[in-house]
Design a protein around this motif. Sequence first.
Motif, PDB file in Angstrom:
ATOM      1  N   ASN A   1      46.534  -7.121  16.340  1.00 28.94           N
ATOM      2  CA  ASN A   1      45.324  -7.938  16.282  1.00 28.94           C
ATOM      3  C   ASN A   1      44.123  -7.137  16.755  1.00 28.94           C
ATOM      4  N   PRO A   2      42.944  -7.500  16.274  1.00 25.66           N
ATOM      5  CA  PRO A   2      41.755  -6.703  16.569  1.00 25.66           C
ATOM      6  C   PRO A   2      41.307  -6.763  18.025  1.00 25.66           C
ATOM      7  N   HIS A   3      41.601  -7.846  18.714  1.00 22.70           N
ATOM      8  CA  HIS A   3      41.169  -7.982  20.106  1.00 22.70           C
ATOM      9  C   HIS A   3      41.947  -7.043  21.026  1.00 22.70           C
ATOM     10  N   ASP A   4      43.267  -7.043  20.879  1.00 23.48           N
ATOM     11  CA  ASP A   4      44.077  -6.115  21.673  1.00 23.48           C
ATOM     12  C   ASP A   4      43.773  -4.673  21.283  1.00 23.48           C
ATOM     13  N   ALA A   5      43.474  -4.462  20.008  1.00 25.74           N
ATOM     14  CA  ALA A   5      43.127  -3.115  19.548  1.00 25.74           C
ATOM     15  C   ALA A   5      41.867  -2.617  20.242  1.00 25.74           C
ATOM     16  N   ALA A   6      40.857  -3.472  20.322  1.00 24.55           N
ATOM     17  CA  ALA A   6      39.608  -3.074  20.974  1.00 24.55           C
ATOM     18  C   ALA A   6      39.846  -2.768  22.453  1.00 24.55           C
ATOM     19  N   ASP A   7      40.673  -3.585  23.113  1.00 25.17           N
ATOM     20  CA  ASP A   7      40.990  -3.330  24.522  1.00 25.17           C
ATOM     21  C   ASP A   7      41.714  -1.999  24.682  1.00 25.17           C
ATOM     22  N   LEU A   8      42.675  -1.753  23.802  1.00 24.96           N
ATOM     23  CA  LEU A   8      43.443  -0.516  23.853  1.00 24.96           C
ATOM     24  C   LEU A   8      42.536   0.701  23.638  1.00 24.96           C
ATOM     25  N   VAL A   9      41.691   0.642  22.638  1.00 28.02           N
ATOM     26  CA  VAL A   9      40.783   1.759  22.352  1.00 28.02           C
ATOM     27  C   VAL A   9      39.836   1.984  23.525  1.00 28.02           C
ATOM     28  N   GLN A  10      39.299   0.910  24.062  1.00 28.83           N
ATOM     29  CA  GLN A  10      38.366   1.051  25.183  1.00 28.83           C
ATOM     30  C   GLN A  10      39.030   1.711  26.386  1.00 28.83           C
ATOM     31  N   SER A  11      40.224   1.244  26.743  1.00 30.74           N
ATOM     32  CA  SER A  11      40.890   1.817  27.916  1.00 30.74           C
ATOM     33  C   SER A  11      41.238   3.282  27.694  1.00 30.74           C
ATOM     34  N   VAL A  12      41.655   3.633  26.486  1.00 32.27           N
ATOM     35  CA  VAL A  12      41.995   5.029  26.197  1.00 32.27           C
ATOM     36  C   VAL A  12      40.740   5.900  26.167  1.00 32.27           C
ATOM     37  N   LEU A  13      39.666   5.403  25.573  1.00 33.34           N
ATOM     38  CA  LEU A  13      38.438   6.200  25.537  1.00 33.34           C
ATOM     39  C   LEU A  13      37.860   6.421  26.933  1.00 33.34           C
ATOM     40  N   GLU A  14      38.049   5.463  27.826  1.00 37.10           N
ATOM     41  CA  GLU A  14      37.612   5.667  29.215  1.00 37.10           C
ATOM     42  C   GLU A  14      38.372   6.844  29.830  1.00 37.10           C
ATOM     43  N   LYS A  15      39.680   6.898  29.590  1.00 36.58           N
ATOM     44  CA  LYS A  15      40.490   7.987  30.130  1.00 36.58           C
ATOM     45  C   LYS A  15      40.147   9.321  29.468  1.00 36.58           C
ATOM     46  N   VAL A  16      39.961   9.295  28.155  1.00 36.81           N
ATOM     47  CA  VAL A  16      39.606  10.523  27.433  1.00 36.81           C
ATOM     48  C   VAL A  16      38.243  11.018  27.904  1.00 36.81           C
ATOM     49  N   GLY A  17      37.293  10.111  28.070  1.00 35.47           N
ATOM     50  CA  GLY A  17      35.959  10.489  28.528  1.00 35.47           C
ATOM     51  C   GLY A  17      35.982  11.124  29.903  1.00 35.47           C
ATOM     52  N   ALA A  18      36.838  10.607  30.778  1.00 35.73           N
ATOM     53  CA  ALA A  18      36.948  11.165  32.127  1.00 35.73           C
ATOM     54  C   ALA A  18      37.549  12.570  32.110  1.00 35.73           C
TER      55      ALA A  18
END
Length: 179
Positions: free
Chosen positions: A37-54
Amino acid sequence: MTAVLPADRARAQADFGEFVRMSLPGLLRYGHALTGNPHDAADLVQSVLEKVGARWGPLLRKDVEPIAYARRAMANAHISRWRRHRREHLVADLPDVVASAGVDRLDHEPLWQALRELPPRQRAVVVLRFYEGLSEQEIADSLGISPGTVKSQNSKAMASLRRRLGEPGSEGGESGGAG
């Protein structure tokens, strides 16, 4: 200890911003296919991008392919979340029916339903192979597994999808190969 110059930091932030801008649509599609689903997808992408950005600066210094790293992190995070939450949670009362505005248009598609039934790693392999068009080696690199594991997971996933979708010739095992 080397000091990080403001110009270097600004360049790294700009590079990460460009990476996010270019990669976000594909990462959201991949996340949607992984989670269902798109909502869990957005949460997953956001959490991963936070880690990648760090970790952006060290990733670039190590010559890590950022998109492969992000996909692998998404698959691993999704599998970890799935393992934590796969147990059934019984409730005393049924939840209220949600209005149809929140219904995903793919919820009633047989292929989408069958894809969501696959274990997370098989789903990740199928999505990367057929939705994102990656080679077996690229999938192996993205998920941190061997090309042989990619092949076996894809084979199991395809057999399961054929069985669930009732394709002709799916009864009694796969045909066309020596196994």
